[in-house]
Write an enzyme that holds these catalytic residues in place. Structure first.
Site, PDB file in Angstrom:
ATOM      1  N   LYS A 152       5.890  18.048   2.523  1.00  0.00           N
ATOM      2  CA  LYS A 152       7.000  17.463   1.761  1.00  0.00           C
ATOM      3  C   LYS A 152       8.355  17.715   2.419  1.00  0.00           C
ATOM      4  O   LYS A 152       9.171  16.798   2.558  1.00  0.00           O
ATOM      5  CB  LYS A 152       7.026  18.041   0.340  1.00  0.00           C
ATOM      6  N   ASN A 195      13.337  20.275  -4.182  1.00  0.00           N
ATOM      7  CA  ASN A 195      12.532  21.474  -3.943  1.00  0.00           C
ATOM      8  C   ASN A 195      12.774  22.106  -2.573  1.00  0.00           C
ATOM      9  O   ASN A 195      12.156  23.116  -2.243  1.00  0.00           O
ATOM     10  CB  ASN A 195      11.046  21.118  -4.112  1.00  0.00           C
ATOM     11  N   HIS A 235      -1.503  25.504  -6.493  1.00  0.00           N
ATOM     12  CA  HIS A 235      -0.872  25.920  -7.749  1.00  0.00           C
ATOM     13  C   HIS A 235      -1.863  25.955  -8.913  1.00  0.00           C
ATOM     14  O   HIS A 235      -1.487  25.684 -10.067  1.00  0.00           O
ATOM     15  CB  HIS A 235       0.307  24.996  -8.096  1.00  0.00           C
TER      16      HIS A 235
END
Length: 477
Positions: free
Chosen positions: A122, A145, A192
């Site tokens: 990302k 982020n 996660h």
């Protein structure tokens, strides 16, 4: 899409970067702000808290109490705060709106938003897109982020600017109206799972990036990832595919070791794979994802090519630190899950000494076994997840457990010979021993620098070690 906040009573939960940015913005807009955080005053730092009190912010530290939230007009949550905590459950039951930072910022941001999500790549894709747009003469802002809250950009973005936002699954959990003009899904792999109950729940959070897109928008999708490719049939946006493995009717793909952009108006060569300055096949995919965004925006090949050729890479992502006595040291502290660690291993042909470990995120470490057996000479284990990793990799390579990054680096130095590579690719989160992955990466580099300083006095090297077959047999340095 601007929302009224003046005079409103707003609760902000979490005083990390995103929370602080929201509090400061709300104060500028004359809202009544209460800010809460699980950390104590000592943990947060007096300077930060003093500045908030001077702004008139009411602080509640060390806990979140439902009573503090139930009188709010709406609640803003930082990405690290689980939505399942009791105060938020009670607020939701009372009908109080709960927004995340990305959703909140998007209500005020002018300009065109490009959202980038996925399990890995990302940040690299976000920064590559920024470089391509800047090279093409566009005014571009990066946030999300990557460590820059979108809320902090609101007053700096113009109507014709681009905002490229890296967006995590945590941030996507709380969106409602967030609508990126271009949404990028890099890939999907388990991550996660300490927060998302199942892989399906994690994927559901990720695909929310397409939730509010229309036929006037674009969805950039990895055609080599079956889960991502399936999303093409779920989004209303126009899909643009990229593929490292097959030729596409439209999109960005590799043919004869060259990256090709095929668009309705024709086919163009972007560049040879060898011109990409970044290590690893995964970075070929990252370049193609960014190029697909360039196509959607209308950037010509030359500015894209120049931006990619001159791209310097990103700290903590397969970052070459130095070479000592013929041994290369690489920092990939951002490899915080198994899939990203595998991609790091794939970037090297072999002769690796790898540092794994940290805080487990509910990962299955067994997929690392084939690459470890094929390319790794020795595994050094650090942190809470060491026992689980050792069990998963039993018999694949010799293993040694250490207690600190300093010990890990010095031990790797003792083992390494000219031609070897020492690689930090933890496959875990960092929060057991470090503040975040950046802190972990910086400590690794600092310890490597100490070796450089001692280069005139080589450390004594140990004899070759026997392979460890179980956690009980993992050698401790």
């Amino acid at each position: 899409m601007d929302m009224e906040v003046e005079g409103k009573k707003v609760a902000v939960i979490g005083l990390g970067r995103s929370g602080l940015a929201m509090v400061q913005f709300l104060c500028r807009r004359r809202a009544q702000v209460i800010a809460t955080d699980q950390k104590s005053e000592a943990e947060l730092g007096c300077r930060t808290l003093t500045s908030l009190r001077m702004l008139g912010v009411h602080l509640e530290l060390g806990h979140h109490t439902p009573e503090s939230l139930l009188g709010s007009d709406f609640i803003l949550v930082s990405p690290g705060v689980p939505l399942s905590i009791e105060p938020l459950r009670r607020a939701r039951a009372a009908g109080i709106p709960i927004l995340g930072e990305v959703e909140f910022a998007s209500r005020f941001l002018p300009g065109r938003i490009i959202g980038v999500t996925g399990s890995n790549g990302k940040t690299t894709v976000t920064r590559l897109i920024g470089a391509i747009l800047a090279q093409a003469g566009q005014c571009v802002h990066l946030g999300g982020n990557i460590g820059i809250p979108l809320t902090s950009l609101i007053d700096r973005v113009g109507e014709n600017d681009f905002v490229v936002a890296e967006v995590s699954s945590f941030q996507l959990e709380t969106i409602d109206q967030f609508r990126p003009h271009i949404a990028v899904m890099t890939n999907i792999s388990p991550d996660h799972l300490d927060r998302h109950a199942t892989l399906g729940e994690y994927i559901h959070a990720k695909r929310r990036i397409f939730l509010n897109q229309t036929a006037a928008d674009w969805a950039v999708l990895n055609a080599d990832d079956p889960i991502v490719l399936e999303m093409m049939y779920e989004t209303r946006a126009h899909p643009i595919l990229f593929s490292r493995r097959r030729e596409l009717d439209e999109g960005v793909f590799v043919r004869d070791d060259e990256i090709i952009c095929r668009w309705p108006d024709g086919e163009r060569r972007l560049m040879a794979r060898t011109e990409i300055p970044l290590l690893g096949e995964h970075n070929v995919e990252n370049v193609m994802a960014a190029a697909a965004v360039g196509l959607a925006v209308g950037v010509a090949m030359e500015p894209m090519r120049e931006a990619i050729r001159s791209f310097p890479g990103i700290e903590h992502r397969l970052e070459r630190v130095t070479r000592i006595n013929g041994v290369d040291y690489y920092n990939d502290s951002k490899a915080t899950n198994v899939d990203s660690a595998m991609r790091a291993l794939e970037a090297f042909p072999g002769d690796l000494i790898v540092i794994f470990g940290g805080r487990d995120k509910g990962s299955d470490f067994r997929p690392l076994r084939p690459l470890v057996a094929e390319r790794v000479k020795h595994v050094i284990l650090l942190g809470e997840a060491s026992p689980r990793i050792a069990r998963a990799l039993r018999g694949a390579a010799p293993m040694t457990q250490v207690a600190s990054m300093a010990e890990a680096v010095r031990y790797a130095h003792r083992l390494a010979r000219a031609g070897d590579t020492v690689l930090l690719a933890p496959a875990c989160a960092s929060f057991d021993l470090f503040d975040n992955y950046e802190h972990r990466g910086r400590v690794f580099k600092e310890e490597v620098q100490k070796l450089v300083d001692l280069a005139d006095e080589p450390l004594q090297r140990d004899a070759p070690m026997e392979e460890a077959n179980s956690m009980n047999e993992v050698k401790r340095s």
